[in-house]
Motif scaffolding. Structure first.
Motif, PDB file in Angstrom:
ATOM      1  N   VAL A   4     -11.941   4.091   7.833  1.00  0.00           N
ATOM      2  CA  VAL A   4     -11.066   3.516   6.800  1.00  0.00           C
ATOM      3  C   VAL A   4     -11.642   2.202   6.288  1.00  0.00           C
ATOM      4  O   VAL A   4     -11.745   1.975   5.072  1.00  0.00           O
ATOM      5  CB  VAL A   4      -9.638   3.297   7.353  1.00  0.00           C
ATOM      6  CG1 VAL A   4      -8.820   2.419   6.405  1.00  0.00           C
ATOM      7  CG2 VAL A   4      -8.933   4.630   7.554  1.00  0.00           C
ATOM      8  N   TYR A  35      -1.193  -1.150   3.494  1.00  0.00           N
ATOM      9  CA  TYR A  35      -1.360   0.259   3.852  1.00  0.00           C
ATOM     10  C   TYR A  35      -0.805   0.473   5.253  1.00  0.00           C
ATOM     11  O   TYR A  35      -1.255  -0.156   6.204  1.00  0.00           O
ATOM     12  CB  TYR A  35      -2.846   0.624   3.788  1.00  0.00           C
ATOM     13  CG  TYR A  35      -3.214   1.987   4.352  1.00  0.00           C
ATOM     14  CD1 TYR A  35      -2.369   3.084   4.222  1.00  0.00           C
ATOM     15  CD2 TYR A  35      -4.430   2.180   5.007  1.00  0.00           C
ATOM     16  CE1 TYR A  35      -2.717   4.323   4.723  1.00  0.00           C
ATOM     17  CE2 TYR A  35      -4.788   3.417   5.508  1.00  0.00           C
ATOM     18  CZ  TYR A  35      -3.937   4.480   5.373  1.00  0.00           C
ATOM     19  OH  TYR A  35      -4.289   5.718   5.873  1.00  0.00           O
ATOM     20  N   ASN A  37      -0.299   3.176   8.211  1.00  0.00           N
ATOM     21  CA  ASN A  37      -0.764   4.447   8.756  1.00  0.00           C
ATOM     22  C   ASN A  37      -0.180   4.599  10.157  1.00  0.00           C
ATOM     23  O   ASN A  37      -0.371   3.731  11.004  1.00  0.00           O
ATOM     24  CB  ASN A  37      -2.296   4.457   8.801  1.00  0.00           C
ATOM     25  CG  ASN A  37      -2.861   5.767   9.317  1.00  0.00           C
ATOM     26  OD1 ASN A  37      -2.648   6.140  10.466  1.00  0.00           O
ATOM     27  ND2 ASN A  37      -3.615   6.449   8.484  1.00  0.00           N
ATOM     28  N   GLY A  39      -0.881   6.905  12.378  1.00  0.00           N
ATOM     29  CA  GLY A  39      -1.706   7.812  13.176  1.00  0.00           C
ATOM     30  C   GLY A  39      -1.667   7.534  14.668  1.00  0.00           C
ATOM     31  O   GLY A  39      -1.648   8.456  15.480  1.00  0.00           O
ATOM     32  N   ASP A  66       1.082   6.521   4.947  1.00  0.00           N
ATOM     33  CA  ASP A  66       0.460   7.772   5.385  1.00  0.00           C
ATOM     34  C   ASP A  66       1.237   8.262   6.607  1.00  0.00           C
ATOM     35  O   ASP A  66       1.078   7.726   7.704  1.00  0.00           O
ATOM     36  CB  ASP A  66      -1.006   7.546   5.746  1.00  0.00           C
ATOM     37  CG  ASP A  66      -1.788   8.851   5.904  1.00  0.00           C
ATOM     38  OD1 ASP A  66      -1.194   9.833   6.405  1.00  0.00           O
ATOM     39  OD2 ASP A  66      -2.974   8.887   5.549  1.00  0.00           O
ATOM     40  N   VAL A  68       1.255  10.301   9.125  1.00  0.00           N
ATOM     41  CA  VAL A  68       0.382  11.179   9.907  1.00  0.00           C
ATOM     42  C   VAL A  68       1.197  12.005  10.915  1.00  0.00           C
ATOM     43  O   VAL A  68       1.958  11.456  11.711  1.00  0.00           O
ATOM     44  CB  VAL A  68      -0.679  10.354  10.659  1.00  0.00           C
ATOM     45  CG1 VAL A  68      -1.602  11.274  11.464  1.00  0.00           C
ATOM     46  CG2 VAL A  68      -1.486   9.507   9.682  1.00  0.00           C
ATOM     47  N   CYS A  80       8.926   7.653  10.414  1.00  0.00           N
ATOM     48  CA  CYS A  80       8.474   7.905   9.045  1.00  0.00           C
ATOM     49  C   CYS A  80       9.646   7.959   8.072  1.00  0.00           C
ATOM     50  O   CYS A  80       9.554   7.444   6.946  1.00  0.00           O
ATOM     51  CB  CYS A  80       7.667   9.202   8.980  1.00  0.00           C
ATOM     52  SG  CYS A  80       6.032   9.101   9.739  1.00  0.00           S
ATOM     53  N   GLY A  93       0.245  12.511   2.131  1.00  0.00           N
ATOM     54  CA  GLY A  93       0.108  13.284   3.358  1.00  0.00           C
ATOM     55  C   GLY A  93      -0.409  14.667   3.036  1.00  0.00           C
ATOM     56  O   GLY A  93      -0.608  15.020   1.876  1.00  0.00           O
ATOM     57  N   CYS A 170      -6.876   9.625   6.250  1.00  0.00           N
ATOM     58  CA  CYS A 170      -6.467   8.224   6.380  1.00  0.00           C
ATOM     59  C   CYS A 170      -7.253   7.348   5.406  1.00  0.00           C
ATOM     60  O   CYS A 170      -6.717   6.411   4.818  1.00  0.00           O
ATOM     61  CB  CYS A 170      -6.713   7.731   7.806  1.00  0.00           C
ATOM     62  SG  CYS A 170      -5.842   8.662   9.082  1.00  0.00           S
ATOM     63  N   THR A 173      -6.106   7.684   1.741  1.00  0.00           N
ATOM     64  CA  THR A 173      -4.849   6.948   1.532  1.00  0.00           C
ATOM     65  C   THR A 173      -5.130   5.457   1.397  1.00  0.00           C
ATOM     66  O   THR A 173      -4.519   4.762   0.584  1.00  0.00           O
ATOM     67  CB  THR A 173      -3.855   7.183   2.673  1.00  0.00           C
ATOM     68  OG1 THR A 173      -3.776   8.572   2.974  1.00  0.00           O
ATOM     69  CG2 THR A 173      -2.466   6.684   2.296  1.00  0.00           C
ATOM     70  N   ALA A 174      -6.065   4.957   2.197  1.00  0.00           N
ATOM     71  CA  ALA A 174      -6.464   3.555   2.085  1.00  0.00           C
ATOM     72  C   ALA A 174      -7.058   3.268   0.713  1.00  0.00           C
ATOM     73  O   ALA A 174      -6.791   2.217   0.106  1.00  0.00           O
ATOM     74  CB  ALA A 174      -7.470   3.208   3.177  1.00  0.00           C
TER      75      ALA A 174
END
Length: 240
Positions: A4, A35, A37, A39, A66, A68, A80, A93, A170, A173-174
């Protein structure tokens, strides 16, 4: 996180990977975009994520989510859905993640970060999610779908081998966050453009790659070397 950061640097952005809740009030107001994420989501990280979003909203900074593996566990889905209610500028996503957010339920067939649906299967879910959340919703796949709840556009660049490299989703999305940072008022166009540019870079990288590991390297190099003429010649964007 490594890929990323390198993708963002190759594109000309300046990433800062911040997790400490103590640093959020200092770093987030300085950022042009945030951002988020999930994950590697943990209970310890969630308060920092929520604070970062709060600070971004207070400072009128765009932020991108994102989600994930959103349907893979109750903890992840709940987090989320809570984040979705705090006005993300863009949500990106895969089809399974977007459908899990729209349904608000776990997916018993979930394969974690891997989608079990095609992006085109999630068009209606994405449109409804965009209407409910007020966010731009992007669904990655063989055709990347982007919608604001009314308009639906397909970005058709990319290569299937990206699925064999962890964190490419990922990373795109960044890149969306970096593009949105340039002009938050045109988040829809920025999202489509970021997906297309990333796809073009992957296609050029694939011409030189022998497998996933070399594609990872050539993807970064190709993104760094992209010029406007190449992008305009190769992008494949259409209204759906």
């Amino acid at each position: 996180m490594d890929l990323v950061a390198n993708v963002l640097l190759a594109a000309g952005a300046s990433p800062a990977m911040i997790h400490s809740i103590e640093e959020i009030p200092d770093f987030t107001p300085k950022a042009h975009a945030l951002y988020i994420n999930v994950g590697t989501l943990t209970p310890d990280w969630l308060p920092a994520i929520k604070l970062a979003v709060q600070v971004a909203n207070e400072n009128k900074k765009p932020w991108v989510l994102d989600p994930v593996a959103a349907g893979a566990s109750g903890f992840r889905l709940k987090a989320c859905l809570e984040l979705l209610r705090t006005n993300p500028t863009v949500v990106r996503g895969n089809a399974s993640e977007i459908m899990a957010l729209f349904k608000g339920s776990e997916d018993s067939n979930s394969k974690g970060v891997d989608s079990i649906h095609e992006s085109t299967d999630a068009v209606e879910a994405a449109k409804s999610l965009a209407q409910i959340s007020g966010s731009i919703v992007a669904v990655s796949g063989a055709v990347d779908i982007v919608t604001d709840g009314q308009r639906v556009v397909g970005a058709k660049n990319g290569v299937s081998m990206l699925q064999k490299i962890t964190a490419t989703g990922c990373s795109v999305t960044a890149l969306i966050a970096a593009f949105v940072a340039i002009d938050p008022s045109r988040a829809f166009e920025a999202t489509v453009s970021a997906l297309s540019v990333f796809g073009v870079a992957s296609e050029i990288g694939m011409d030189m790659a022998k497998g996933p590991a070399s594609l990872r390297m050539h993807l970064i190099d190709s993104l760094y070397g992209l010029d406007q003429a190449t992008v305009l010649h190769r992008v494949n964007i259409s209204v759906i």
